[in-house]
Design an enzyme around this catalytic site. Structure first.
Site, PDB file in Angstrom:
ATOM      1  N   GLY A   1       0.813  -1.214   0.000  1.00 18.34           N
ATOM      2  CA  GLY A   1       0.000   0.000   0.000  1.00 18.34           C
ATOM      3  C   GLY A   1       0.848   1.266   0.000  1.00 18.34           C
TER       4      GLY A   1
ATOM      5  N   GLU B   1     -10.914  -4.189   4.137  1.00 18.61           N
ATOM      6  CA  GLU B   1     -10.114  -4.446   5.346  1.00 18.61           C
ATOM      7  C   GLU B   1     -10.291  -3.378   6.433  1.00 18.61           C
ATOM      8  OE1 GLU B   1      -9.325  -6.241   2.812  1.00 18.61           O
ATOM      9  OE2 GLU B   1      -8.384  -8.047   3.590  1.00 18.61           O
TER      10      GLU B   1
ATOM     11  N   TYR C   1     -10.153  -0.088   6.073  1.00 16.86           N
ATOM     12  CA  TYR C   1      -9.408   1.158   5.880  1.00 16.86           C
ATOM     13  C   TYR C   1     -10.371   2.295   5.491  1.00 16.86           C
ATOM     14  CZ  TYR C   1      -5.010  -1.461   6.145  1.00 16.86           C
ATOM     15  OH  TYR C   1      -3.958  -2.231   6.570  1.00 16.86           O
TER      16      TYR C   1
ATOM     17  N   HIS D   1      -9.477  -5.356   9.735  1.00 18.13           N
ATOM     18  CA  HIS D   1      -8.330  -5.728  10.570  1.00 18.13           C
ATOM     19  C   HIS D   1      -8.717  -5.884  12.034  1.00 18.13           C
ATOM     20  CE1 HIS D   1      -5.457  -5.992   7.502  1.00 18.13           C
ATOM     21  NE2 HIS D   1      -5.350  -4.705   7.245  1.00 18.13           N
TER      22      HIS D   1
ATOM     23  N   GLN E   1       5.126 -15.996  10.256  1.00 20.67           N
ATOM     24  CA  GLN E   1       6.266 -15.753  11.136  1.00 20.67           C
ATOM     25  C   GLN E   1       7.311 -14.802  10.566  1.00 20.67           C
ATOM     26  OE1 GLN E   1       6.287 -20.116  12.693  1.00 20.67           O
ATOM     27  NE2 GLN E   1       7.986 -19.074  13.658  1.00 20.67           N
TER      28      GLN E   1
ATOM     29  N   GLN F   1      11.630 -31.911  13.785  1.00 14.25           N
ATOM     30  CA  GLN F   1      10.501 -31.400  14.594  1.00 14.25           C
ATOM     31  C   GLN F   1       9.272 -31.039  13.742  1.00 14.25           C
ATOM     32  OE1 GLN F   1      11.464 -31.430  18.359  1.00 14.25           O
ATOM     33  NE2 GLN F   1      11.468 -29.222  18.336  1.00 14.25           N
TER      34      GLN F   1
ATOM     35  N   ALA G   1      11.542 -22.938  13.211  1.00 15.14           N
ATOM     36  CA  ALA G   1      11.922 -23.297  11.860  1.00 15.14           C
ATOM     37  C   ALA G   1      12.427 -22.078  11.086  1.00 15.14           C
ATOM     38  CB  ALA G   1      10.738 -23.933  11.152  1.00 15.14           C
TER      39      ALA G   1
HETATM   40  P1  NAP Z   1       9.576 -22.250  24.833  1.00 21.06           P
HETATM   41  O1  NAP Z   1       8.791 -21.420  23.931  1.00 21.06           O
HETATM   42  O2  NAP Z   1      10.932 -21.807  25.235  1.00 21.06           O
HETATM   43  O3  NAP Z   1       8.687 -22.500  26.117  1.00 21.06           O
HETATM   44  C1  NAP Z   1       9.086 -23.276  27.174  1.00 21.06           C
HETATM   45  C2  NAP Z   1       8.049 -23.218  28.283  1.00 21.06           C
HETATM   46  O4  NAP Z   1       8.544 -23.980  29.344  1.00 21.06           O
HETATM   47  C3  NAP Z   1       7.817 -21.822  28.796  1.00 21.06           C
HETATM   48  O5  NAP Z   1       6.438 -21.677  28.995  1.00 21.06           O
HETATM   49  C4  NAP Z   1       8.585 -21.786  30.113  1.00 21.06           C
HETATM   50  O6  NAP Z   1       7.795 -20.993  30.970  1.00 21.06           O
HETATM   51  C5  NAP Z   1       8.624 -23.236  30.536  1.00 21.06           C
HETATM   52  N1  NAP Z   1       9.856 -23.613  31.216  1.00 21.06           N
HETATM   53  C6  NAP Z   1      11.132 -23.250  30.923  1.00 21.06           C
HETATM   54  N2  NAP Z   1      12.003 -23.829  31.753  1.00 21.06           N
HETATM   55  C7  NAP Z   1      11.277 -24.578  32.609  1.00 21.06           C
HETATM   56  C8  NAP Z   1      11.609 -25.411  33.715  1.00 21.06           C
HETATM   57  N3  NAP Z   1      12.864 -25.576  34.087  1.00 21.06           N
HETATM   58  N4  NAP Z   1      10.610 -26.000  34.355  1.00 21.06           N
HETATM   59  C9  NAP Z   1       9.335 -25.842  33.987  1.00 21.06           C
HETATM   60  N5  NAP Z   1       8.952 -25.066  32.964  1.00 21.06           N
HETATM   61  C10 NAP Z   1       9.925 -24.433  32.276  1.00 21.06           C
HETATM   62  O7  NAP Z   1       9.794 -23.685  24.257  1.00 21.06           O
HETATM   63  P2  NAP Z   1       8.810 -24.651  23.494  1.00 21.06           P
HETATM   64  O8  NAP Z   1       7.421 -24.492  23.881  1.00 21.06           O
HETATM   65  O9  NAP Z   1       9.445 -25.977  23.680  1.00 21.06           O
HETATM   66  O10 NAP Z   1       8.936 -24.214  22.036  1.00 21.06           O
HETATM   67  C11 NAP Z   1      10.165 -24.249  21.429  1.00 21.06           C
HETATM   68  C12 NAP Z   1      10.149 -23.339  20.291  1.00 21.06           C
HETATM   69  O11 NAP Z   1       9.530 -23.953  19.199  1.00 21.06           O
HETATM   70  C13 NAP Z   1       9.416 -22.063  20.565  1.00 21.06           C
HETATM   71  O12 NAP Z   1      10.258 -21.081  21.081  1.00 21.06           O
HETATM   72  C14 NAP Z   1       8.914 -21.717  19.241  1.00 21.06           C
HETATM   73  O13 NAP Z   1       9.750 -20.816  18.593  1.00 21.06           O
HETATM   74  C15 NAP Z   1       8.893 -23.012  18.470  1.00 21.06           C
HETATM   75  N6  NAP Z   1       7.521 -23.331  18.271  1.00 21.06           N
HETATM   76  C16 NAP Z   1       6.778 -22.395  17.707  1.00 21.06           C
HETATM   77  C17 NAP Z   1       5.475 -22.608  17.544  1.00 21.06           C
HETATM   78  C18 NAP Z   1       4.650 -21.562  16.925  1.00 21.06           C
HETATM   79  O14 NAP Z   1       3.460 -21.613  17.025  1.00 21.06           O
HETATM   80  N7  NAP Z   1       5.210 -20.597  16.259  1.00 21.06           N
HETATM   81  C19 NAP Z   1       4.899 -23.762  17.970  1.00 21.06           C
HETATM   82  C20 NAP Z   1       5.679 -24.715  18.563  1.00 21.06           C
HETATM   83  C21 NAP Z   1       7.003 -24.474  18.716  1.00 21.06           C
HETATM   84  P3  NAP Z   1       8.212 -20.613  32.457  1.00 21.06           P
HETATM   85  O15 NAP Z   1       9.708 -20.520  32.442  1.00 21.06           O
HETATM   86  O16 NAP Z   1       7.487 -19.344  32.714  1.00 21.06           O
HETATM   87  O17 NAP Z   1       7.688 -21.727  33.276  1.00 21.06           O
HETATM   88 FE1  SF4 Z   2       4.776 -15.846   5.437  1.00 16.21          FE
HETATM   89 FE2  SF4 Z   2       6.491 -17.602   4.404  1.00 16.21          FE
HETATM   90 FE3  SF4 Z   2       5.044 -18.250   6.559  1.00 16.21          FE
HETATM   91 FE4  SF4 Z   2       3.932 -18.027   4.125  1.00 16.21          FE
HETATM   92  S1  SF4 Z   2       5.447 -19.520   4.784  1.00 16.21           S
HETATM   93  S2  SF4 Z   2       3.142 -17.194   6.015  1.00 16.21           S
HETATM   94  S3  SF4 Z   2       5.062 -16.314   3.299  1.00 16.21           S
HETATM   95  S4  SF4 Z   2       6.578 -16.663   6.438  1.00 16.21           S
END
Ligand code: NAP
Ligand code: SF4
Length: 673
Positions: free
Chosen positions: A58, A164, A166, A252, A339, A411, A659
């Protein structure tokens, strides 16, 4: 498979589009860099990839209408000359490009924002100034001037952003238009502004110039337009001089996801179909179309004359060319994660793509043939290892990829089990296809040690992560599982569950455990779950009974130690969807706990530093999702032997592992070797 409808030219009278695919507008942040060579390369690469017509991000018609202060627009002769660099490069590449004119109205993130009425938007802190008659005239004139400047800059057309929520959209509905003059009140009056804008734009650009009008066909906000009003507006916009009508879905500020990965594919093409036959100009449909098969089906079913995809062109600029060449399986899929694109935009960063880190970095991240081919071992076929292996192979290195598992994906194979993340299946399939097409030697079920890697010129360790041990008393009990047991091994889980850790994986596991059948795979159920209905029956397409989620499959308590809101660190544009989805399933979210112990009664917790309020959360199963730590044993063994090694992905940094970082790091490393 061939795509006769998708690849059919579209005759607009004064010009012809070579196929039925539009690259929809995306705000990438590139124009704001003022590096016009970079902007030009971004669009030219997509033009080379065969898309018929592209729409830019835009462009503001004036300062007050910019999405944020300093938003790009064509304000001076210098701006026009800069944009000409882009249009010339696109034309030389055989493409066509239209400039989107975006007036944000009350969505403008700045104190000068203007609107039909002084109604503050829920997504901006700035209350808008109500325009007087002269102010309205100025906005219309500025939009028409922007169109004339776009023509001067060599664009093939403009898209007038009328959806959207706007500025233009804000005139159409009573929620944002409280005026009592000729610009408000009756629908005839509320439509006056969009009609006037299109007439004046047409007058400014002459007859042989594409004017797309993006029309909100389902507002998804209370008191939105009825479908009769949508049809009435569409007819008037056609009369006013639009060449093409494009579909806008949802304002939005709507609290219904419209493009996230959990939205079913082509979830809204039925809305566009309702307009077909009411106008004679071509109509474009949009949202969650990401493969040529889906696009072809949408057109074959008569939902539209053309499809718009935006993010899929970040994932793969050569989408259309690959479909034409019968190589659709090699199209890098957009998994709709937001992301690296929208989450970046909303954090003030340049967009890119999780799947394709070269997107928007066309002039910086160069993958060129190597002059010194090497033998490269990559250990670990998760996203980091896969991207490193494929990029190194593309450059002409001789790559061997090892993984101890029997399938590639790491993963990603857990992510694809999560309801609403089905797109990850396609991503793993794509990696498999690309490996088959490459010269990479694949060694699965191969657990390699340091001694097996002697003799390679380069060793890349992408061994990923292992679950963090939260060291909770009783965690070895029979009622305790890790997320791997649940997502990968499908271990039986009780009806009442406590989830320790509320990061991305804690949310994913919660979603997995409350859902029997994924609504993402069943459009009717998904629409019901979010309270979306036919805009022909209810204004804005909102069901009067609201969201009707399926009963949760289990009773879940999701916990974290931090006292902040759960899910605060999830994706900027998708975190609210995950929170809302779990809230609809009655997931209890508990912050600020200490984990005391686990026994047959359940999970014992206390609150705060003083360990007050001891309580037992009575559950059948406790699932540990306490984050992850790097799996570095191979890297350490290699380093101990004095071998140089590149460590990437989760094996390098487990915190914030995802990822996006893994693929980016793998690609960049391989581009540099
Ligand atoms: P994370 O995001 O780092 O979360 C870990 C969780 O565990 C937090 O809630 C943390 O909260 C807790 N934790 C940390 N140390 C701990 C301990 N010693 N005892 C108990 N709890 C503890 O890790 P994740 O959930 O494993 O995900 C890994 C990564 O994968 C993420 O950072 C993300 O980037 C990616 N992922 C992304 C998506 C998405 O939707 N984009 C989905 C899945 C995974 P507290 O410390 O407050 O307890
Ligand atoms: Fe955006 Fe790439 Fe994720 Fe598609 S795959 S939503 S373009 S980051």
């Amino acid at each position: 498979m061939s795509y006769p409808n998708l690849l059919k030219p579209l005759d607009l009278g004064f010009t012809t589009l070579k196929n039925r695919v539009l690259m929809g507008s995306m705000h990438t942040g590139l124009e704001e860099t003022k590096d016009w060579n970079r902007v030009a390369e971004f669009y030219a690469e997509r033009a080379r990839g065969g898309v018929a017509l592209m729409v830019t991000g835009g462009m503001a018609p004036n300062r007050e209408g910019g999405v944020f202060p300093g938003a790009a627009g064509l304000f001076s002769d210098e701006d026009i000359a800069n944009h000409r660099v882009v249009t010339e490069r696109v034309h030389a590449a055989g493409g066509k490009i239209a400039m989107q004119i975006l007036h944000a109205g009350r969505y403008a993130y700045g104190p000068e924002c203007v609107a039909p009425s002084p109604v503050k938007s829920p997504i901006s802190p700035f209350p808008p100034r109500e325009l007087d008659e002269a102010g309205i005239e100025k906005q219309i004139a500025d939009i028409a001037t922007a169109a004339a400047r776009a023509k001067e800059a060599g664009y093939d057309g403009v898209e007038v952003m009328g959806s959207e929520g706007y500025f233009i959209n804000q005139f159409l509905v009573t929620h944002t238009n409280k005026r009592e003059d000729r610009w408000g009140g009756s629908y005839e009056n509320r439509m006056r502004l969009p009609i006037e804008v299109v007439k004046r734009v047409r007058a400014a650009v002459g007859p042989e110039f594409i004017v797309i009008y993006r029309l909100s066909m389902i507002d998804l906000v209370p008191n939105g337009s009825s479908f009769d009003e949508v049809i009435q507006l569409a007819k008037e916009i056609e009369k006013a001089g639009a060449t093409i009508l494009n579909t806008g879905i949802g304002w939005h500020e709507a609290r219904i996801p419209t493009i996230a990965t959990s939205v079913p594919r082509r979830a809204f093409t039925w809305v566009t179909k309702k307009l077909m036959g009411h106008v004679s100009v071509p109509v474009i449909t949009s949202n969650r179309i990401n493969t040529p098969e889906v696009g072809e089906a949408v057109l074959a079913e008569g939902c539209a004359d053309m499809i718009s995809m935006a993010r899929p062109f970040l994932a793969d600029p050569h989408f259309v060319a690959k479909a034409e060449a019968g190589k659709a399986a090699t199209i890098a899929p957009c998994i709709a994660c937001n992301q690296a694109c929208l989450d970046h935009t909303f954090s003030g960063k340049i967009s890119s793509c999780l799947v394709n880190p070269k997107a928007c970095f066309e002039t910086e991240l160069l993958v060129e043939p190597t002059s010194v081919p090497k033998t490269i071992a990559v250990v670990g076929a998760g996203p980091a290892g896969l991207s490193a292996a494929l990029t190194a192979d593309e450059r002409g290195h001789q790559v061997t990829l090892f993984d101890k598992a029997e399938e590639i994906g790491g993963q990603l194979n857990m992510a694809k089990q999560v309801p609403g993340k089905e797109e990850f299946w396609g991503l793993v399939d794509w990696y498999r296809t690309m490996l088959e097409e490459s010269h990479v030697t694949m060694k699965l079920e191969a657990e390699v040690g340091a001694d097996d890697l002697v003799g390679f010129d380069e060793v890349i360790v992408a061994t990923g992560v292992v679950p963090r041990d939260p060291q909770i008393e009783g965690q070895d009990g029979p009622n305790v599982l890790s997320y791997i047991d649940v997502l990968r091994n499908k271990a039986p889980v009780g009806d009442r569950v406590a989830i320790v850790g509320a990061g991305g994986i804690g949310f994913d596991v919660s979603e997995f455990l409350v859902t029997d059948e994924s609504p993402t795979e069943n459009l009717e159920e998904w629409l019901e779950e979010w309270g979306v209905t036919d805009p022909g029956e209810h204004r804005g397409g909102l069901a009067p009974e609201g969201p009707q989620p399926e009963k949760p499959a289990r009773q879940i308590t999701l916990l974290q130690r931090k006292s902040e809101k759960l899910g605060k660190r999830l994706g900027k544009t998708t975190g609210w969807i995950h929170r809302a989805a779990l809230a609809m399933k009655d997931v209890q979210m508990v912050a600020g706990v200490n984990y005391e112990r686990i026994d047959e009664a359940g999970l014992h917790v206390s609150k705060g530093e003083a360990r007050e309020d001891p309580t037992v959360i009575k559950v059948d199963t406790v699932v540990l999702c306490a984050g992850q730590v790097s799996e570095r044993s191979l890297a350490d063994a290699l380093e101990a032997k004095g071998q140089s090694v590149h460590v990437i992905g989760g094996a390098d940094v487990a915190a914030e592992l995802d990822a996006k970082r893994a693929i980016d790091q793998g690609t960049r490393l391989a581009a540099s070797l």
